[in-house]
Scaffold this motif. Structure first.
Motif, PDB file in Angstrom:
ATOM      1  N   PRO B 135      12.247 -19.960  44.706  1.00 22.12           N
ATOM      2  CA  PRO B 135      11.373 -20.104  43.779  1.00 22.12           C
ATOM      3  C   PRO B 135      10.040 -20.370  44.403  1.00 22.12           C
ATOM      4  O   PRO B 135       9.901 -19.890  45.244  1.00 22.12           O
ATOM      5  N   LYS B 136       9.165 -20.635  43.170  1.00 13.90           N
ATOM      6  CA  LYS B 136       8.127 -20.433  43.144  1.00 13.90           C
ATOM      7  C   LYS B 136       7.574 -21.490  44.487  1.00 13.90           C
ATOM      8  O   LYS B 136       6.440 -20.846  45.190  1.00 13.90           O
ATOM      9  N   GLN B 137       7.396 -22.315  44.344  1.00 12.12           N
ATOM     10  CA  GLN B 137       7.040 -23.747  45.282  1.00 12.12           C
ATOM     11  C   GLN B 137       7.935 -23.090  46.663  1.00 12.12           C
ATOM     12  O   GLN B 137       6.601 -23.077  48.038  1.00 12.12           O
ATOM     13  N   LEU B 138       8.925 -23.120  46.736  1.00 14.38           N
ATOM     14  CA  LEU B 138       9.030 -22.964  48.147  1.00 14.38           C
ATOM     15  C   LEU B 138       8.670 -21.057  48.750  1.00 14.38           C
ATOM     16  O   LEU B 138       8.210 -21.402  49.862  1.00 14.38           O
ATOM     17  N   ALA B 139       8.008 -20.679  47.575  1.00 16.51           N
ATOM     18  CA  ALA B 139       8.341 -19.875  48.396  1.00 16.51           C
ATOM     19  C   ALA B 139       5.936 -19.222  49.362  1.00 16.51           C
ATOM     20  O   ALA B 139       5.845 -18.771  49.852  1.00 16.51           O
ATOM     21  N   GLY B 140       5.385 -20.121  48.616  1.00 13.25           N
ATOM     22  CA  GLY B 140       4.401 -20.987  49.359  1.00 13.25           C
ATOM     23  C   GLY B 140       4.887 -21.692  50.006  1.00 13.25           C
ATOM     24  O   GLY B 140       4.070 -21.743  51.377  1.00 13.25           O
ATOM     25  N   LEU B 141       5.436 -22.421  50.673  1.00 12.75           N
ATOM     26  CA  LEU B 141       6.054 -23.030  51.833  1.00 12.75           C
ATOM     27  C   LEU B 141       5.890 -22.230  53.191  1.00 12.75           C
ATOM     28  O   LEU B 141       5.983 -22.672  53.857  1.00 12.75           O
ATOM     29  N   MET B 142       7.043 -20.915  52.577  1.00  9.40           N
ATOM     30  CA  MET B 142       7.593 -20.196  53.258  1.00  9.40           C
ATOM     31  C   MET B 142       6.266 -19.473  54.333  1.00  9.40           C
ATOM     32  O   MET B 142       5.939 -19.053  54.823  1.00  9.40           O
ATOM     33  N   LEU B 143       5.924 -18.912  52.634  1.00 11.64           N
ATOM     34  CA  LEU B 143       3.958 -17.861  52.934  1.00 11.64           C
ATOM     35  C   LEU B 143       3.112 -18.478  54.754  1.00 11.64           C
ATOM     36  O   LEU B 143       2.584 -18.426  55.386  1.00 11.64           O
ATOM     37  N   SER B 144       3.246 -20.530  53.946  1.00 12.75           N
ATOM     38  CA  SER B 144       2.603 -21.475  54.942  1.00 12.75           C
ATOM     39  C   SER B 144       2.740 -20.986  56.418  1.00 12.75           C
ATOM     40  O   SER B 144       1.673 -21.140  57.317  1.00 12.75           O
ATOM     41  N   ASP B 162       6.750  -9.427  59.123  1.00 17.88           N
ATOM     42  CA  ASP B 162       6.215 -10.756  59.080  1.00 17.88           C
ATOM     43  C   ASP B 162       5.752 -10.487  57.884  1.00 17.88           C
ATOM     44  O   ASP B 162       5.189 -10.937  56.805  1.00 17.88           O
ATOM     45  N   ARG B 163       4.664  -9.250  57.673  1.00 20.78           N
ATOM     46  CA  ARG B 163       3.812  -8.688  57.332  1.00 20.78           C
ATOM     47  C   ARG B 163       4.726  -8.495  55.788  1.00 20.78           C
ATOM     48  O   ARG B 163       3.550  -8.775  54.563  1.00 20.78           O
ATOM     49  N   LYS B 167       3.683 -10.372  52.361  1.00 17.45           N
ATOM     50  CA  LYS B 167       2.880  -9.744  51.167  1.00 17.45           C
ATOM     51  C   LYS B 167       3.826 -10.966  49.681  1.00 17.45           C
ATOM     52  O   LYS B 167       3.826 -10.638  48.786  1.00 17.45           O
ATOM     53  N   GLU B 168       4.849 -10.353  49.952  1.00 22.56           N
ATOM     54  CA  GLU B 168       6.091 -10.728  49.405  1.00 22.56           C
ATOM     55  C   GLU B 168       5.995 -12.080  49.142  1.00 22.56           C
ATOM     56  O   GLU B 168       5.502 -11.932  47.188  1.00 22.56           O
ATOM     57  N   LEU B 169       5.826 -12.590  49.661  1.00 23.71           N
ATOM     58  CA  LEU B 169       5.143 -14.732  49.483  1.00 23.71           C
ATOM     59  C   LEU B 169       4.364 -15.024  48.722  1.00 23.71           C
ATOM     60  O   LEU B 169       4.231 -16.046  47.425  1.00 23.71           O
ATOM     61  N   ALA B 170       3.873 -14.237  49.039  1.00 23.12           N
ATOM     62  CA  ALA B 170       2.340 -14.403  48.278  1.00 23.12           C
ATOM     63  C   ALA B 170       2.187 -14.337  46.854  1.00 23.12           C
ATOM     64  O   ALA B 170       1.037 -15.187  46.077  1.00 23.12           O
ATOM     65  N   LYS B 171       2.727 -13.345  47.009  1.00 23.02           N
ATOM     66  CA  LYS B 171       3.141 -12.448  45.693  1.00 23.02           C
ATOM     67  C   LYS B 171       3.682 -13.814  44.293  1.00 23.02           C
ATOM     68  O   LYS B 171       3.582 -14.065  43.654  1.00 23.02           O
ATOM     69  N   LEU B 172       5.122 -13.883  44.878  1.00 20.07           N
ATOM     70  CA  LEU B 172       5.981 -15.372  44.626  1.00 20.07           C
ATOM     71  C   LEU B 172       4.973 -16.350  44.862  1.00 20.07           C
ATOM     72  O   LEU B 172       5.023 -16.688  43.150  1.00 20.07           O
ATOM     73  N   ALA B 173       4.551 -16.546  45.218  1.00 17.87           N
ATOM     74  CA  ALA B 173       3.830 -18.331  45.373  1.00 17.87           C
ATOM     75  C   ALA B 173       2.064 -18.009  44.081  1.00 17.87           C
ATOM     76  O   ALA B 173       1.902 -19.093  43.742  1.00 17.87           O
ATOM     77  N   GLY B 174       1.784 -16.866  44.118  1.00 18.95           N
ATOM     78  CA  GLY B 174       0.571 -16.834  43.234  1.00 18.95           C
ATOM     79  C   GLY B 174      -0.438 -16.999  44.399  1.00 18.95           C
ATOM     80  O   GLY B 174      -0.974 -17.682  43.687  1.00 18.95           O
ATOM     81  N   TYR B 180      -6.243 -18.474  50.475  1.00 23.20           N
ATOM     82  CA  TYR B 180      -5.488 -19.494  51.305  1.00 23.20           C
ATOM     83  C   TYR B 180      -4.851 -20.051  52.785  1.00 23.20           C
ATOM     84  O   TYR B 180      -5.074 -20.974  53.369  1.00 23.20           O
ATOM     85  N   GLY B 181      -4.548 -19.464  53.659  1.00 22.17           N
ATOM     86  CA  GLY B 181      -4.696 -18.906  54.801  1.00 22.17           C
ATOM     87  C   GLY B 181      -5.299 -19.999  55.661  1.00 22.17           C
ATOM     88  O   GLY B 181      -5.645 -20.700  56.743  1.00 22.17           O
TER      89      GLY B 181
END
Ligand code: MN
Ligand code: MN
Ligand code: MN
Ligand code: MN
Lengths: 198, 198
Positions: B135-144, B162-163, B167-174, B180-181
């Motif tokens: 899910p979008k929210q979780l993707a943002g957390l995992m990206l972080s 990791d790279r 890339k994938e999680l940033a896209k999912l999280a928008g 952001y990093g």
């Protein structure tokens, strides 16, 4: 990168021998330079299996550090079940289906354990995840390992993953798992030998 | 099956908190009943992360055996980094990217370790393998978590996995991972607090 040895436990059973061969084939496909070896000669069941699929037994080693600095373990992790000089080499990968004990590393590693009936079941999944096709001969060997560890899917450790792997591997190997499996398990019990000596 | 708790190490960093949430969501999707908890309050960086993606911090526990008989560990395996009464519960699963030490089980378990920069990278692969959408929210957390553990992919522990996950999680999280990093890492260093107190 220098060569890495892959091996199962001492007094190897069919899974210990076959999982080393299967993991080595996969790792080499993925760019590593590995060799499957064994910590002992194949038992009667394993001899039947290797013979049936025209495969050669891996060579037997008694020391790992004499040849390499890095190793991969299959079908075991506990130091006392491993090569005598396990403490003198770095374990970089483990694929196993046993409890974890007497195992410690200085560095991060690849460790894949699942509570399933056989290491070769986990390896079947690893082939899928890495999009590597299991060759016919290897499929026959891996099928044999699962039949051996799960007593033809009858042991209480058998899971749906094992059942699914057996179905798939039997198809790839072109054998009937029940007919071949009974023949194979019979070879391991040495019915003929025993009758002869009795 | 009774409920299982999932948690990361003591003095949790962002990966310890987020990996528990991500593994719990996945396990529940696969039919388990798990709850992500934590062995401590989120640090400043993790607070920023949870706030940014409107997520609630997992509740803090000091005992596992008081609530459950089985647990899953993320981002650690060593007993001294775990819950105080880890010896009184059964560890049924581990997802981690550290060396293995001071870890022992009585039974087979699920253990997934890879030598990558972050537990959340391994979890991203587990979602794929199990065909579960992040899910979008979780993707943002995992990206972080990956940005935190790898210092925005600059640490020597960073791998291609990791790279790719970033890339994938940033896209999912928008979100833009670099903008952001930097913002996120800055929140963790408390530049403002420090200037104010200096
Ligand atoms: Mn074995
Ligand atoms: Mn086995
Ligand atoms: Mn951590
Ligand atoms: Mn971590």
């Amino acid at each position: 990168m220098s060569k890495q040895l892959i091996f199962g436990h001492q007094n190897p059973d069919t899974d210990a021998i076959v999982a080393a061969m299967a993991f080595s084939y996969l790792e080499n496909k993925l760019g590593k330079e590995t060799e499957a070896v064994a910590l002992g000669e194949p038992n009667d069941e394993t001899k039947f299996v290797l013979d049936h699929f025209n495969a050669k037994a891996p060579r037997v080693i008694t020391s790992a550090a004499a040849e390499v600095s890095q190793v991969m373990l299959v079908d075991h992790n506990e130091a006392q079940q491993s090569v005598a000089d396990i403490k003198d080499v770095q374990v970089v990968a483990v694929v196993d289906h046993h409890r974890i004990a007497n195992f410690e590393t200085a560095n991060p590693l690849f460790y894949r354990a699942e509570p399933v009936g056989c290491t070769s079941t986990i390896l079947t999944k690893l082939y899928h995840e890495n999009d590597v096709v299991i060759p016919k001969q290897l499929a026959g060997l891996m099928l044999s390992a699962i039949i051996s560890d799960t007593l033809l899917l009858k042991s209480p450790t058998t899971t749906d993953d094992d059942r699914q792997a057996v179905k798939e591997l039997a198809k790839l190997a072109g054998v009937d798992e029940n007919q071949y499996g009974l023949e194979m398990l019979r070879a391991g019990t040495n019915v003929d030998d025993k009758s002869a000596s009795e």
